[in-house]
Design an enzyme around this catalytic site. Structure first.
Site, PDB file in Angstrom:
ATOM      1  N   VAL A  11      43.076  33.872  50.963  1.00 40.54           N
ATOM      2  CA  VAL A  11      44.001  34.850  51.537  1.00 40.54           C
ATOM      3  C   VAL A  11      43.476  35.393  52.851  1.00 40.54           C
ATOM      4  O   VAL A  11      44.207  35.503  53.842  1.00 40.54           O
ATOM      5  CB  VAL A  11      44.252  36.005  50.541  1.00 40.54           C
ATOM      6  CG1 VAL A  11      45.066  37.118  51.194  1.00 40.54           C
ATOM      7  CG2 VAL A  11      44.964  35.484  49.304  1.00 40.54           C
ATOM      8  N   THR A 122      45.407  40.895  45.296  1.00 38.89           N
ATOM      9  CA  THR A 122      46.337  41.202  44.210  1.00 38.89           C
ATOM     10  C   THR A 122      45.637  42.141  43.238  1.00 38.89           C
ATOM     11  O   THR A 122      44.628  41.787  42.634  1.00 38.89           O
ATOM     12  CB  THR A 122      46.766  39.915  43.494  1.00 38.89           C
ATOM     13  OG1 THR A 122      47.418  39.054  44.443  1.00 38.89           O
ATOM     14  CG2 THR A 122      47.727  40.227  42.359  1.00 38.89           C
ATOM     15  N   GLU A 155      49.971  28.078  48.099  1.00 37.93           N
ATOM     16  CA  GLU A 155      48.957  27.133  48.551  1.00 37.93           C
ATOM     17  C   GLU A 155      49.640  25.822  48.923  1.00 37.93           C
ATOM     18  O   GLU A 155      50.508  25.331  48.215  1.00 37.93           O
ATOM     19  CB  GLU A 155      47.911  26.907  47.457  1.00 37.93           C
ATOM     20  CG  GLU A 155      47.092  28.155  47.192  1.00 37.93           C
ATOM     21  CD  GLU A 155      45.930  27.900  46.261  1.00 37.93           C
ATOM     22  OE1 GLU A 155      45.259  26.863  46.403  1.00 37.93           O
ATOM     23  OE2 GLU A 155      45.692  28.743  45.381  1.00 37.93           O
ATOM     24  N   LYS A 207      54.119  42.618  43.421  1.00 39.24           N
ATOM     25  CA  LYS A 207      53.372  41.364  43.448  1.00 39.24           C
ATOM     26  C   LYS A 207      53.246  40.765  42.054  1.00 39.24           C
ATOM     27  O   LYS A 207      53.527  39.581  41.821  1.00 39.24           O
ATOM     28  CB  LYS A 207      51.988  41.616  44.054  1.00 39.24           C
ATOM     29  CG  LYS A 207      51.004  40.464  43.904  1.00 39.24           C
ATOM     30  CD  LYS A 207      51.426  39.221  44.651  1.00 39.24           C
ATOM     31  CE  LYS A 207      50.330  38.159  44.572  1.00 39.24           C
ATOM     32  NZ  LYS A 207      50.671  36.950  45.321  1.00 39.24           N
ATOM     33  N   LEU A 253      62.095  25.112  38.790  1.00 40.72           N
ATOM     34  CA  LEU A 253      62.728  24.518  37.615  1.00 40.72           C
ATOM     35  C   LEU A 253      62.327  23.056  37.483  1.00 40.72           C
ATOM     36  O   LEU A 253      63.153  22.211  37.140  1.00 40.72           O
ATOM     37  CB  LEU A 253      64.260  24.651  37.702  1.00 40.72           C
ATOM     38  CG  LEU A 253      64.843  26.039  37.436  1.00 40.72           C
ATOM     39  CD1 LEU A 253      66.361  26.005  37.561  1.00 40.72           C
ATOM     40  CD2 LEU A 253      64.438  26.570  36.064  1.00 40.72           C
ATOM     41  N   GLY A 256      56.913  20.182  33.810  1.00 42.50           N
ATOM     42  CA  GLY A 256      55.614  19.553  34.024  1.00 42.50           C
ATOM     43  C   GLY A 256      54.621  19.976  32.968  1.00 42.50           C
ATOM     44  O   GLY A 256      54.996  20.429  31.877  1.00 42.50           O
ATOM     45  N   CYS A 263      46.651  32.176  41.094  1.00 42.44           N
ATOM     46  CA  CYS A 263      47.481  33.379  40.961  1.00 42.44           C
ATOM     47  C   CYS A 263      48.133  33.526  39.596  1.00 42.44           C
ATOM     48  O   CYS A 263      47.875  34.491  38.878  1.00 42.44           O
ATOM     49  CB  CYS A 263      48.550  33.392  42.046  1.00 42.44           C
ATOM     50  SG  CYS A 263      47.895  33.597  43.719  1.00 42.44           S
ATOM     51  N   LYS A 266      45.932  34.305  36.194  1.00 37.31           N
ATOM     52  CA  LYS A 266      45.243  35.603  36.139  1.00 37.31           C
ATOM     53  C   LYS A 266      46.214  36.765  36.323  1.00 37.31           C
ATOM     54  O   LYS A 266      46.031  37.833  35.726  1.00 37.31           O
ATOM     55  CB  LYS A 266      44.122  35.673  37.180  1.00 37.31           C
ATOM     56  CG  LYS A 266      44.544  35.830  38.627  1.00 37.31           C
ATOM     57  CD  LYS A 266      43.340  35.982  39.545  1.00 37.31           C
ATOM     58  CE  LYS A 266      43.769  36.175  41.000  1.00 37.31           C
ATOM     59  NZ  LYS A 266      44.473  37.461  41.214  1.00 37.31           N
TER      60      LYS A 266
END
Length: 447
Positions: A11, A122, A155, A207, A253, A256, A263, A266
């Site tokens: 970040v 965050t 990312e 967030k 949507l 997988g 992010c 956690k």
């Protein structure tokens, strides 16, 4: 403006480089001397498309510098961002805020004139209040305001996300911070990027609420994929059919092996813990976390089932290790759980990833790393596609099958068409499609 970015991780680096590109004078600070030395030499400690070039351009222009000296940098700053890590705390899942609080104490002792301290990391609701308390306690004479400015970077597309954001969220309790933050983001404000000012606690919760909602959306379509396999439906067509509804939307949507990364895992867990402490449990997110964890190992069972029920003593090629393409981030990647489960079942793992093998080698034991997908597949009983890198989207399936000992292809990202895989000689399995016909109809025919 003179801006200090405390923390030169993912970040901090992306934000610092982009702000420098806007014309601000940026100092990126980190305690890791090796990281700072690498950055000063023109290297970049993470893989993010376009970041190396962006950093080099702004270093050459004199707008971006790197140092380990936080105190000296803060003394001359208008704004100080805190962009240090907030990993899940061992034992209880709460966000570990020790790095944020340590940075706050160090910043406090060097403040000179009115300065806006911005939490970019965050952090749970109420962290800004504690940062303000720490600074006032450490330096009672300091003139400052604490703001919250969460990042919403994907990312692999972080630079674009920073420069063309859906929104800029800023939480303040001191109105003196408003014009300062408007000036920080003035280039984006002029481009009509929505700038949303809220209270500080509201900003912090936005967030977490955003990430948890997206994680829940991914988990929802993964559960629908399981149902599709049982009833003979196609999850990709289901996703398209519901995604065309503007109230739902098509993003996130894609069925997988489960979500991973730095992010979602956690942040969902931290939100669950925050809600528990507040006496307002978030049951949907609790279930999302549980389903996602169990799903990763379930993907290994899919591989084992396609290998006639056993992979003991067999080589399994795993293609794609990072949690998503265009990053080298291995944090909570589904591949980690899948590989561990396959190893527990007795398989030998040979793996390939375009960018993630160095990071993966520090997290995986007894894994053989290959130089390419076809090398990884040599003599393998099965090939498992885990991450949808572009380099893995157009493999020569006949060539791939030709170097294998077995014929199992498990496509956990639905990259290939079942007919093409079967024509190349594969026994093929994917996610949420291609299920065998049901023995009996679910709905009785009308008389």
């Amino acid at each position: 403006m003179r801006i200090v970015m405390t923390g030169s991780g993912y970040v901090g680096l992306v934000s610092g480089a982009c702000l420098a590109d806007f014309g601000h004078e940026i100092i990126c600070v980190d305690k890791d001397e090796r990281k700072i030395a690498l950055l000063r030499e023109g290297g970049v400690p993470i893989y993010e498309p376009g970041l190396k070039e962006l950093i080099a351009r702004n270093v050459d222009a004199g707008r971006l510098t790197f140092t380990t000296d936080l105190a000296g940098s803060v003394a001359q700053a208008d704004v100080v961002f805190i962009a240090v890590g907030t990993p899940a705390r061992r034992g209880d899942g709460h966000a570990d805020l020790s790095y944020v609080y340590d940075a706050s104490r160090e910043i406090a002792g060097s403040l000179n004139g009115f300065t806006v301290i911005v939490t970019k990391s965050t952090v749970p609701v109420g962290t800004g209040d504690e940062v303000e308390r720490i600074i006032r306690e450490t330096n009672p004479q300091a003139e400052f305001a604490v703001a919250s400015n969460p990042e919403f970077l994907r990312e692999g597309a972080a630079i674009q996300d920073f420069k063309r954001p859906d929104r800029i969220v800023v939480g303040i309790e001191d109105e003196r911070a408003r014009p300062v933050m408007e000036e920080v983001y003035r280039p984006l404000y002029l481009n009509q990027s929505p700038m949303v000012f809220t209270g500080r606690r509201t900003s912090e919760l936005i967030k977490y609420a955003a990430n948890a909602f997206l994680a829940m959306k991914i988990t929802y379509i993964n559960e629908i994929a399981e149902l599709c396999e049982q009833v003979g439906a196609d999850v990709q067509q289901v996703a398209r059919g519901i995604g065309l509804d503007n109230r739902i939307g098509s993003k996130f949507l894609h069925a997988g092996p489960g979500y991973g990364g730095s992010c979602f895992p956690k942040d969902t867990l931290a939100l669950v813990k925050t809600a528990e402490d507040a006496g307002a449990p978030v049951r949907l997110i609790e279930t999302t976390v549980a389903i996602n964890e169990s799903r990763k190992r379930a993907m290994a069972r899919k591989v084992i089932a396609l290998c006639s029920g056993s992979v003991r003593g067999k080589t399994v090629a795993v293609l794609g290790l990072t949690f998503k393409p265009n990053t080298d981030d291995m944090r909570d990647a589904p591949s980690l759980s899948i590989i561990q489960a396959l190893q527990d079942a007795g398989a030998h793992i040979r793996a390939y990833d375009p960018e993630g093998m160095e990071a993966a080698s520090a997290m995986l034991k007894d894994v053989e790393f290959a130089t390419g997908p076809y090398v990884a597949a040599e003599g393998a009983a099965a090939v498992v596609l885990v991450t949808e890198w572009d380099a893995l989207r157009a493999l020569d399936l006949k060539r791939l099958r030709g170097v294998m000992a077995g014929d199992a292809l498990v496509d956990l990202r639905n990259i290939y068409r079942p007919d093409d895989a079967e024509a190349a000689g594969f026994t093929y399995a994917s996610v949420g499609r291609g299920a065998p016909p049901l023995a009996e109809p679910l709905v009785e025919a009308a008389e």
